[in-house]
Design a protein around this motif. Structure first.
Motif: not given
Length: 421
Positions: A76-82, A106-111
């Motif tokens: 998943v190329i994105d803002t990270g994943v929580d 493996d964390d995600d500030c924006y969601g």
């Protein structure tokens, strides 16, 4: 005058060089009207109990007895994943942070990335009907942006390469740029050359000029648009000849970062992971298929619109997970043997071959002559035997000869019929 023209030309060249050196922006494709902020979003603690309409439409439970995407790594190329979200716990690897050039993802500030990952692989949980389409798959987070507007074509290209190198067989890109980039094109080719299927959002600017979205527009990429509950293309979903498939992208339910709850949002970003998850199901159940074959399978098994395919509004239609996994496609099992030049015979082998050919011809001719003789003999004997009533010559000699044509010795017509009947 000439000096002033020359000076203007020099200034124009300088500005052109400066603009070419600027990074090409990448827009996170959803939400359809994302707020331009990188501040961490507020977590949701609210569970949505009902089964989402997206799952009523796609019916993934029909295919789960066969596969849930086990053994497939989806990047998943994105803002990270929580990774701490309960429905993703244990399913998210540490990943790679490309945009910040350090650490894991493996964390995600924006969601945004957490929402996308939930559509793909969220495990079932009590109290909610929200579950990923491929809950057996594993997520590889690649952070290419911290928010909706700080990624570039360069970070996206480097993220694709990082996902391939990490072992992903399916890549979800819910982001796009509207300027072709050589670096991005080469990254797409890098993935295609290593049998990795890249699934990308067609973007949400259909009502803002419908600019061509990359990497979705590259031919190796499976481009995804959005439909609503009525099955029609969402107004924001871009169109074009490069569009491949559609999936639910309106009022999609998925996971919130930093909590146990759910969110509802719309955009081609959230249609894309439904297709990426379906690709994971196919790659799990048909592990020998290439990325090209998986892409083709998803197109051929979609719920086709009643138009010429592919349609610029709907592509090949709405993805169908069950048909994508279970359909038997003859083209995947038809293999044409390679025909190459035959090795030349050496003189001895060639002589032996010619001798064998002559012997075979002679035997065939002899057999034909014998058969012709037998057929002629049978043709001669049967009429004679019929006339004699199949009696021997001695029996004919012992039979009294008739005295005249009207003599009693002549057999009656009834006798003849009885004998031959």
């Amino acid at each position: 005058m000439r000096q002033r023209v020359r000076a203007r030309a020099v200034r124009l060249l300088a500005w052109t060089t400066l603009l070419a050196a600027l990074p090409v922006p990448v827009v996170v494709a959803a939400p359809a009207a994302a707020a331009p902020t990188t501040r961490c979003t507020t977590p949701s603690q609210k569970l949505l109990p009902e089964v989402p309409w997206t799952h009523e439409r796609l019916k993934p439970q029909r295919v789960w007895p066969l596969t849930k995407g086990e053994g497939v790594l989806v990047a998943v190329i994105d803002t990270g994943v929580d990774a701490a979200v309960p429905q993703l716990a244990g399913k998210v690897r540490r990943g790679v942070d490309v945009v910040n050039r350090a650490g894991a993802a493996d964390d995600d500030c924006y969601g945004h990335g957490t929402f996308v990952a939930g559509v793909i692989a969220a495990r079932p949980a009590s109290g909610t009907g929200m579950v990923g389409l491929a809950p057996g798959a594993t997520i590889m987070p690649i952070r290419q942006a911290n928010g909706p507007s700080d990624g570039t074509a360069s970070t996206l290209a480097r993220s694709i390469r990082a996902a391939v190198d990490a072992g992903a067989s399916v890549i979800n890109v819910s982001a796009s740029t509207f300027f072709p980039s050589e670096e991005l094109r080469l990254a797409v080719e890098y993935a295609a050359g290593r049998d990795v299927l890249l699934v990308a959002a067609a973007s949400n600017e259909a009502q803002q000029g419908n600019p061509v979205a990359y990497p979705a527009a590259y031919p190796q990429v499976l481009a995804v648009g959005s439909v609503g509950p009525d099955g029609r293309r969402s107004e924001f979903s871009e169109v074009g000849s490069y569009l491949d498939l559609m999936a639910p992208g309106v009022d999609v339910v998925s996971l919130s970062r930093g909590g146990v709850g759910h969110l509802v949002d719309s955009g081609t970003s959230y249609a894309t992971p439904f297709v990426a998850a379906t690709a994971a199901l196919v790659r799990s159940y048909h592990p020998k298929l290439t990325a090209v074959q998986v892409k083709r399978r998803l197109e051929l098994t979609a719920d086709h619109p009643g138009t010429t395919l592919p349609d610029q509004q709907m592509g090949w239609g709405v993805v169908n997970p069950y048909q994508a996994v279970t359909t038997i496609l003859p083209e995947e099992h038809t293999r044409v043997p390679a025909v190459g030049p035959q090795p030349p015979l050496n003189p001895v082998a060639q002589s032996a071959a010619e001798t064998s050919a002559r012997e075979a011809a002679f035997e065939f001719s002899l057999t034909a002559v014998v058969l012709a003789g037998l057929i002629g003999l049978v043709g001669y004997l049967i009429p004679r035997g019929t006339r004699r009533g199949w009696r021997s010559i001695g029996e004919l000699e012992e039979e009294p000869k008739p005295q005249s044509r009207r003599g009693r010795g002549r057999p009656s017509d009834r006798d003849r019929r009885g004998r031959f009947g």
